[in-house]
Write a protein that holds these residues in place. Sequence first.
Motif, PDB file in Angstrom:
ATOM      1  N   THR A 110      40.759  41.125  42.802  1.00 32.83           N
ATOM      2  CA  THR A 110      40.304  41.924  41.675  1.00 32.83           C
ATOM      3  C   THR A 110      41.502  42.424  40.885  1.00 32.83           C
ATOM      4  O   THR A 110      42.430  42.998  41.452  1.00 32.83           O
ATOM      5  N   VAL A 170      42.727  43.900  36.637  1.00 31.32           N
ATOM      6  CA  VAL A 170      42.260  44.522  35.400  1.00 31.32           C
ATOM      7  C   VAL A 170      43.158  44.076  34.253  1.00 31.32           C
ATOM      8  O   VAL A 170      44.388  44.200  34.337  1.00 31.32           O
ATOM      9  N   GLN A 207      37.578  44.452  34.178  1.00 34.45           N
ATOM     10  CA  GLN A 207      37.929  43.957  35.501  1.00 34.45           C
ATOM     11  C   GLN A 207      37.613  42.470  35.616  1.00 34.45           C
ATOM     12  O   GLN A 207      36.561  42.008  35.162  1.00 34.45           O
ATOM     13  N   ILE A 210      36.534  49.005  33.539  1.00 31.23           N
ATOM     14  CA  ILE A 210      37.320  50.084  34.136  1.00 31.23           C
ATOM     15  C   ILE A 210      37.794  51.063  33.064  1.00 31.23           C
ATOM     16  O   ILE A 210      37.833  52.280  33.292  1.00 31.23           O
TER      17      ILE A 210
END
Length: 331
Positions: A137, A139, A145, A229
């Motif tokens: 994961t 960003v 994300q 995010i």
Amino acid sequence: MAFGVPIVLIIAVAFFVWLFSYIIPIGLWVSAWAAGVRIGITTLVGMRLRRVPPNYIVAPLIKSFKAGIDLAINNLEAHYLAGGNVDRVVDALIAAERAEIDLSFERAAAIDLAGRDVLEAVQMSVNPKVIQTPIVTAVAMDGIQVQATARVTVRANIERLVGGAGEETVLARVGEGIVTTVGSADAHTRVLENPDSISRTVLDKGLDSGTAFEILSIDIADVDVGKNIGAQLQTDQAEADKEIAQAKAEERRAMAIAEEQEMKAQVQRMRSKVVEAEAEVPLAMAQALKEGKLGVMDYLNFQNIQADTDMRESISGKDQDKQSRNPKNVD
């Protein structure tokens, strides 16, 4: 007793025959000579005395001789005594010989004693292995994300198997490279449009340095869009600002209530002082009458003035009540 002596002799002879065949493995010696491996009986007896199973040494020695690999029996025995797997090492040497991979017995023994599967390493050098990373994961710069999964094709590096890092290090480095690449992208749409840019960037970083593998390729298997995010952080910040503002408003309200209570207390104290002062007036007048400082007529005039004042205040209060009840009558 006549029948007991022959039975004892038979048991004794059988025991000595078993002991002789155990100490001197004739069958194994015959098998070695039949395969063309010249090994002496005294060598086999010495293995027994050194608590080395001869079969663990002779069988791999026959296998290597048939494969055209010349190995010293002392080296095999020393590797077994060191805790190594002699048969596994010989199989790895044979596989390396067939695949034309330069692998010496000393290197194979060192790899085996280091706790790695030397045969699997040789097989991985011929047939590369594909390892898949967990979901990574990251960003992007626009706050969106991105979740990516990569398949890494690796080949064992025989020279770096001793002291080289394992698969976990390779996966960790690839994950770090994915996070860095996605984080440097201006928008998540660039990553979705061109996912191979991640693999190219990560592959150029030389992530296999210091590991026991050589990275052949990195392929992005899946790319998905995760949470926003940036928006979530802004929402959290707004919620935090709201809570701070509410706390300050509550503090100001508490201060106002405290000030109001203080003012009420001051008014009450003033009223108490007025009542005390009013209570002292009759006493002062009585004292004045007693001392002759105040005459009876003066006292009566004071009473008339007080009654007139009370009447005017009551009339004024009634007029104000009427005006408050009938505001239309006011000019």
